[in-house]
Design a protein around this motif. Structure first.
Motif, short mmCIF file in Angstrom:
data_model
loop_
_atom_site.label_atom_id
_atom_site.label_comp_id
_atom_site.label_asym_id
_atom_site.label_seq_id
_atom_site.Cartn_x
_atom_site.Cartn_y
_atom_site.Cartn_z
N ALA A 39 7.87 6.64 -4.26
CA ALA A 39 8.16 6.44 -5.46
C ALA A 39 9.35 6.50 -5.45
N HIS A 41 12.81 6.19 -8.43
CA HIS A 41 13.01 6.85 -10.59
C HIS A 41 14.17 5.96 -10.14
N ILE A 124 -3.29 -4.31 0.50
CA ILE A 124 -3.09 -3.89 -1.40
C ILE A 124 -1.76 -3.75 -1.59
N GLY A 125 -1.19 -4.05 -1.01
CA GLY A 125 0.69 -3.91 -1.56
C GLY A 125 1.06 -3.21 -1.21
N THR A 127 3.45 0.36 -0.11
CA THR A 127 5.30 0.72 0.15
C THR A 127 5.28 0.24 1.71
N LYS A 128 4.11 0.76 2.46
CA LYS A 128 4.61 0.33 3.75
C LYS A 128 5.18 2.15 4.49
N ILE A 131 1.92 6.53 3.34
CA ILE A 131 1.48 7.64 2.19
C ILE A 131 0.26 7.55 2.54
N GLY A 132 -0.70 6.37 2.52
CA GLY A 132 -2.02 6.48 2.70
C GLY A 132 -2.31 7.00 3.71
N VAL A 236 -5.40 1.09 -5.60
CA VAL A 236 -4.65 2.21 -6.50
C VAL A 236 -3.39 2.88 -5.01
N GLY A 272 2.77 -5.03 -6.19
CA GLY A 272 1.47 -5.50 -5.14
C GLY A 272 -0.06 -5.69 -5.62
N GLU A 273 -0.92 -5.67 -4.75
CA GLU A 273 -2.26 -6.70 -5.03
C GLU A 273 -2.64 -6.03 -6.55
P1 IMO Z 1 6.93 5.14 -9.46
O1 IMO Z 1 6.88 6.62 -9.03
C1 IMO Z 1 4.80 1.34 -8.85
C2 IMO Z 1 1.60 0.73 -5.70
C3 IMO Z 1 1.55 -0.31 -4.35
C4 IMO Z 1 0.67 -0.05 -4.31
C5 IMO Z 1 -0.26 1.01 -3.90
C6 IMO Z 1 -0.30 1.57 -3.46
O2 IMO Z 1 8.59 4.64 -9.06
O3 IMO Z 1 5.94 4.76 -10.48
P2 IMO Z 1 1.27 3.77 -1.06
O4 IMO Z 1 2.69 2.74 -0.46
O5 IMO Z 1 1.10 4.51 -2.29
O6 IMO Z 1 0.53 3.32 -0.62
O7 IMO Z 1 1.02 2.01 -2.42
O8 IMO Z 1 0.93 1.59 -5.26
N1 IMO Z 1 2.49 1.90 -5.85
C7 IMO Z 1 3.74 1.71 -6.99
N2 IMO Z 1 3.60 0.82 -7.68
N3 IMO Z 1 5.38 2.28 -8.38
C8 IMO Z 1 5.46 3.55 -7.99
O9 IMO Z 1 6.20 4.25 -8.04
C9 IMO Z 1 4.65 3.03 -6.51
N4 IMO Z 1 4.08 3.61 -6.22
C10 IMO Z 1 3.27 3.17 -4.88
O10 IMO Z 1 2.67 -1.19 -4.69
O11 IMO Z 1 0.07 -1.40 -4.90
#
Ligand code: IMO
Ligand code: MG
Length: 429
Positions: A39, A41, A124-125, A127-128, A131-132, A236, A272-273
């Motif tokens: 995230a 913020h 998926i694109g 954030t690396k 998390i997943g 997602v 991301g994708e």
């Molecule tokens: P906030 O809280 C926008 C997107 C990533 C990617 C997908 C999976 O700022 O709204 P992940 O690293 O979570 O496994 O990536 O989710 N993604 C977000 N896109 N705002 C976020 O958080 C995000 N957190 C993850 O770009 O498509």
């Protein structure tokens, strides 16, 4: 009862940080219940923009308590660096930030695996940030919880199990496993000592706070369309930002959750994708990106931009039972001659009013648009709805009609004070 949930209704980046900052003044506790440092913020502190990834946005108020509950995945290194940044700004965290002993931790191999999967699976694109893979370990019953991490011998044993389970993938990356283990033990045992004073049973803490009628604000990360179950799977995130995530992710009874506030951007963005039916590849998309400064707060990637999609927001309203809406970034649409609003989708001659689960339809459906007149001028600073240009007012009213929930507040800038209270005296808690 005094529980308020603030969640994203699109693909994240709706401006939840600003909204939480606006509402946190009225809360006693601000709680993150899912996601991790994926995230981003953005807040304004002493006039300077400032991004938080893991610690709830309420931290900027000196009397608030901030909780990171069991549903979050915590990167101890990221946690420490955020605490350090806050300390450097003289923002106290001592006795105010609490993390759950049952939250799972992110270790370096999760980040490595995140990157490897991105290069060889469906991209998926992400954030690396790992998390997943950290959530995957939790589901595979291989995860390391904070409470396990703090017990040195338990941690070492679990770490060994994990490195063994991940041997093929790490070996394939030419990673020396025993060296990696040594590095993790050295660095992370020191980090464990740093983290120890923050660790509590957050579920119990919340149970007591709720029974005392204290005000709890749940702050979601990401958005409903990034939800593992209700989003554009597989594009997602690996947790549930939707309201149900609170019950499992914080241990709060569903009956205690009453006020559910959706944050919605006046247009749509995605990083991301993955499918994005109203995406714009033209000058209007560039206009929105420039005006809205649509660049990822976590990764810096340019965000994809498009028209407002009422199908996805209606979907979010239903999945979450949203009863309040806050509209953000309306000011960033000023200067467009016309604006389009997607009211439904079309695919192979069929019209879709509900968000379709099929990845084929999500990918190939086309938007059915309604066109409305644009508005001009600087609207930031306006605090009365009736002072907005008439076409901006009409746009807001049309969005409300299409999604079926009243917009109680409009945010027109990053500063806390830049809002229009459309509904007076809303009882948020
Ligand atoms: P906030 O809280 C926008 C997107 C990533 C990617 C997908 C999976 O700022 O709204 P992940 O690293 O979570 O496994 O990536 O989710 N993604 C977000 N896109 N705002 C976020 O958080 C995000 N957190 C993850 O770009 O498509
Ligand atoms: Mg973000």
């Amino acid at each position: 009862m005094s529980v308020l949930v603030v969640l994203g209704t699109q693909w994240g980046d709706e401006g939840k940080g600003k909204v939480v900052h606006y509402l946190a003044e009225q809360a006693d506790y601000i709680v993150r219940y899912q996601g991790g440092n994926n995230a981003g913020h953005t807040l304004i502190y002493q006039g300077v923009p400032f991004v938080l990834h893991l610690i709830p946005s309420g931290i900027l108020f000196p009397d608030k308590r901030c909780l990171i509950t069991n549903g979050v995945v915590i990167d101890p290194k990221a946690f420490k660096s955020e605490i350090d940044i806050l300390s450097n700004k003289n923002i106290s965290t001592c006795g105010r930030v609490f993390i759950s002993e049952q939250a799972h931790i992110i270790l370096p191999y999760h980040r490595i695996i995140d990157s490897v999967f991105e290069s060889c699976n469906i991209k998926i694109g992400t954030t690396k940030k790992g998390i997943g893979p950290a959530y995957a370990d939790k589901v595979n019953r291989l995860g390391i919880r904070v409470v396990d991490y703090l017990e040195k011998y338990v941690f070492e044993e679990l770490l060994e199990n994990n490195l063994e389970a991940k041997y093929p993938i790490l070996h394939d990356q030419n990673i020396n496993i025993s060296e990696l283990k040594r590095e993790i033990m050295n660095e992370y045992n020191e980090l464990a000592d740093f983290i120890r004073p923050f660790v509590v049973d957050t579920r119990l803490l919340l149970e007591k706070a709720i029974s005392r009628n204290e005000k709890i604000l749940f702050e979601s990360a990401q958005g409903t369309l990034l939800d593992l179950d209700f989003g554009t799977y597989p594009f997602v995130t690996s947790s549930n930002p939707t309201v149900g995530g609170i019950c499992c992710g914080a241990g709060v009874e569903p009956s205690k959750i009453q006020n559910i506030l959706g944050v919605v951007k006046a247009y749509t963005t995605r990083v991301g994708e993955g499918p994005f039916i109203t995406e714009l590849f033209d000058n209007v998309g560039n206009f929105l990106r420039d005006k809205g400064q649509e660049y990822g707060a976590t990764t810096g990637r340019p965000r994809r931009c498009g028209w407002f999609d009422s199908v996805i927001v209606r979907h979010s309203v239903k999945v979450n039972g949203i009863n309040h809406l806050i509209l953000t970034k309306l000011d960033c649409m000023s200067g467009l001659d016309t604006m389009k609003i997607c009211v439904a989708y079309k695919y192979k001659g069929n019209v879709y009013n509900e968000f379709p689960a099929s990845r084929t339809i999500q990918k190939y459906a086309t938007p059915i648009y309604e066109e409305v007149k644009g508005f001009e001028g600087q609207i930031k600073g306006i605090t009365n709805f009736n002072k907005l240009p008439i076409n901006a007012q009409k746009y807001v009213k049309r969005l409300e009609q299409l999604v079926g929930v009243k917009i109680d507040l409009i945010s027109l800038g990053r500063k806390r004070s830049e809002v229009i209270e459309v509904t007076e005296n809303v009882k948020w808690f």
